[in-house]
Motif scaffolding. Structure first.
Motif, PDB file in Angstrom:
ATOM      1  N   ILE A   1      87.764 -91.446  41.791  1.00 30.41           N
ATOM      2  CA  ILE A   1      86.443 -91.365  42.383  1.00 30.41           C
ATOM      3  C   ILE A   1      86.104 -89.878  42.537  1.00 30.41           C
ATOM      4  O   ILE A   1      86.819 -89.139  43.220  1.00 30.41           O
ATOM      5  N   TYR A   2      85.028 -89.449  41.893  1.00 27.50           N
ATOM      6  CA  TYR A   2      84.593 -88.057  42.006  1.00 27.50           C
ATOM      7  C   TYR A   2      83.472 -87.981  43.024  1.00 27.50           C
ATOM      8  O   TYR A   2      82.433 -88.644  42.889  1.00 27.50           O
TER       9      TYR A   2
ATOM     10  N   PHE B   1      82.727 -86.225  34.267  1.00 19.79           N
ATOM     11  CA  PHE B   1      82.644 -87.039  33.065  1.00 19.79           C
ATOM     12  C   PHE B   1      83.945 -87.771  32.744  1.00 19.79           C
ATOM     13  O   PHE B   1      84.005 -88.540  31.786  1.00 19.79           O
ATOM     14  N   THR B   2      84.985 -87.547  33.525  1.00 25.01           N
ATOM     15  CA  THR B   2      86.244 -88.268  33.317  1.00 25.01           C
ATOM     16  C   THR B   2      86.525 -89.249  34.450  1.00 25.01           C
ATOM     17  O   THR B   2      87.481 -90.013  34.380  1.00 25.01           O
TER      18      THR B   2
ATOM     19  N   THR C   1      75.980 -86.693  49.504  1.00 29.61           N
ATOM     20  CA  THR C   1      75.060 -85.755  50.137  1.00 29.61           C
ATOM     21  C   THR C   1      74.867 -86.131  51.604  1.00 29.61           C
ATOM     22  O   THR C   1      74.875 -85.283  52.495  1.00 29.61           O
ATOM     23  N   ASN C   2      74.699 -87.436  51.843  1.00 29.77           N
ATOM     24  CA  ASN C   2      74.728 -87.977  53.201  1.00 29.77           C
ATOM     25  C   ASN C   2      76.027 -88.753  53.337  1.00 29.77           C
ATOM     26  O   ASN C   2      76.139 -89.865  52.831  1.00 29.77           O
ATOM     27  N   PRO C   3      77.043 -88.192  53.997  1.00 25.89           N
ATOM     28  CA  PRO C   3      78.344 -88.866  54.061  1.00 25.89           C
ATOM     29  C   PRO C   3      78.306 -90.208  54.784  1.00 25.89           C
ATOM     30  O   PRO C   3      79.205 -91.027  54.601  1.00 25.89           O
ATOM     31  N   ASP C   4      77.258 -90.440  55.574  1.00 26.23           N
ATOM     32  CA  ASP C   4      77.136 -91.721  56.272  1.00 26.23           C
ATOM     33  C   ASP C   4      76.520 -92.797  55.391  1.00 26.23           C
ATOM     34  O   ASP C   4      76.566 -93.981  55.730  1.00 26.23           O
ATOM     35  N   LEU C   5      75.947 -92.367  54.253  1.00 25.93           N
ATOM     36  CA  LEU C   5      75.342 -93.318  53.325  1.00 25.93           C
ATOM     37  C   LEU C   5      75.701 -92.932  51.889  1.00 25.93           C
ATOM     38  O   LEU C   5      74.831 -92.541  51.105  1.00 25.93           O
ATOM     39  N   PRO C   6      76.973 -92.995  51.515  1.00 28.48           N
ATOM     40  CA  PRO C   6      77.348 -92.661  50.134  1.00 28.48           C
ATOM     41  C   PRO C   6      76.731 -93.636  49.156  1.00 28.48           C
ATOM     42  O   PRO C   6      76.468 -94.801  49.488  1.00 28.48           O
ATOM     43  N   ARG C   7      76.503 -93.172  47.939  1.00 27.06           N
ATOM     44  CA  ARG C   7      75.933 -94.075  46.943  1.00 27.06           C
ATOM     45  C   ARG C   7      76.535 -93.805  45.578  1.00 27.06           C
ATOM     46  O   ARG C   7      76.839 -92.668  45.225  1.00 27.06           O
ATOM     47  N   ARG C   8      76.726 -94.848  44.825  1.00 34.66           N
ATOM     48  CA  ARG C   8      77.305 -94.761  43.499  1.00 34.66           C
ATOM     49  C   ARG C   8      76.251 -94.250  42.518  1.00 34.66           C
ATOM     50  O   ARG C   8      75.108 -94.690  42.549  1.00 34.66           O
ATOM     51  N   VAL C   9      76.630 -93.318  41.668  1.00 33.90           N
ATOM     52  CA  VAL C   9      75.728 -92.816  40.646  1.00 33.90           C
ATOM     53  C   VAL C   9      76.458 -92.876  39.304  1.00 33.90           C
ATOM     54  O   VAL C   9      77.629 -93.243  39.219  1.00 33.90           O
ATOM     55  N   PHE C  10      75.756 -92.480  38.239  1.00 37.62           N
ATOM     56  CA  PHE C  10      76.343 -92.556  36.912  1.00 37.62           C
ATOM     57  C   PHE C  10      76.353 -91.201  36.242  1.00 37.62           C
ATOM     58  O   PHE C  10      75.547 -90.322  36.571  1.00 37.62           O
ATOM     59  N   ALA C  11      77.239 -91.026  35.301  1.00 33.69           N
ATOM     60  CA  ALA C  11      77.499 -89.715  34.696  1.00 33.69           C
ATOM     61  C   ALA C  11      76.274 -89.118  34.016  1.00 33.69           C
ATOM     62  O   ALA C  11      76.149 -87.903  33.919  1.00 33.69           O
ATOM     63  N   ASP C  12      75.349 -89.966  33.548  1.00 35.09           N
ATOM     64  CA  ASP C  12      74.168 -89.428  32.865  1.00 35.09           C
ATOM     65  C   ASP C  12      72.986 -89.259  33.806  1.00 35.09           C
ATOM     66  O   ASP C  12      71.877 -88.949  33.382  1.00 35.09           O
ATOM     67  N   SER C  13      73.234 -89.433  35.143  1.00 38.25           N
ATOM     68  CA  SER C  13      72.154 -89.253  36.096  1.00 38.25           C
ATOM     69  C   SER C  13      71.911 -87.775  36.350  1.00 38.25           C
ATOM     70  O   SER C  13      72.817 -86.963  36.300  1.00 38.25           O
ATOM     71  N   CYS C  14      70.691 -87.411  36.642  1.00 39.26           N
ATOM     72  CA  CYS C  14      70.365 -86.020  36.954  1.00 39.26           C
ATOM     73  C   CYS C  14      70.673 -85.736  38.399  1.00 39.26           C
ATOM     74  O   CYS C  14      70.616 -86.628  39.220  1.00 39.26           O
TER      75      CYS C  14
END
Length: 209
Positions: free
Chosen positions: A159-160, A187-188, A196-209
């Protein structure tokens, strides 16, 4: 919405996030020993402990460790400022990390492992405390530089943590920039999480800006 209601909703969302993350990991690595990396310099310890708690809630044995308990003793460089490259290359004692934690943990059975080897604040080695875990336990390791090339193959799931927050250590910040350039951890990773908000983490994807 009242402040108490908002706090309750945030707490529920946080718990739901970690329960979902734990469920994914346990689904894919629920049998035998597995090792999960929480790769980040800011907030990784808190994130790792929350993940361990979620795995335990799901009924899955889990152990927490921090790479910061495997630093290389620097008594010979007291007062000297390391460059970012030197910090990156010399900060952690990966040989000991593998020898007393990763390798014996993966052996399973009654083989003992150690989750901490050096107390940086006290500048001394920690007397080994040998632990064991059930056959299907998951080890969660938190800290920076965990996706560096020589560590690949160590973790089943990485998990990055992505955040604009910086540490209070200038050399560490420079080393993290160096790491991002040479290892491309974003990318690995198996999963990228915006904290950014540690109280509300969210999953993102490698090609997201």
């Amino acid at each position: 919405m009242s402040t108490d209601s908002a706090d309750s909703a945030d707490s529920a969302a946080l718990r739901s996030f970690f329960d979902a993350q734990a469920s994914e990991i346990a689904h894919n690595y629920g049998r035998g020993r597995a090792v999960v990396a929480v790769d980040g310099a800011v907030g990784s310890t808190e994130f790792g402990r929350e993940l361990v708690a979620a795995l335990v809630r799901a009924g899955h044995a889990s152990v927490f460790a921090s790479i910061d308990d495997f630093v290389t003793p620097r008594t010979d460089l007291v007062g000297a400022r390391q460059t970012a490259s030197e910090y990156y290359e010399q900060r952690y004692d990966y040989a000991t990390f593998r020898r007393v934690l990763i390798d014996p943990f993966r052996l399973g059975g009654s083989t003992g492992f150690v989750v901490a080897a050096f107390d940086e604040a006290a500048s001394r080695s920690i007397e080994p405390v040998w632990r064991t875990a059930p056959p299907d336990a998951i080890l969660v390791v938190a800290g920076p530089f965990l996706a560096r090339r020589e560590m690949r193959g160590t973790f089943n799931y990485t998990i990055y943590l992505e955040t604009p927050q910086r540490s209070r250590d200038v050399v560490l910040d420079e080393a993290l920039d160096h790491y991002a350039g040479v290892a491309e951890p974003r990318f690995t990773a198996t999963a990228i999480v915006d904290t950014t908000n540690p109280d509300l983490p969210r999953r993102v994807f490698a090609d997201s800006c």
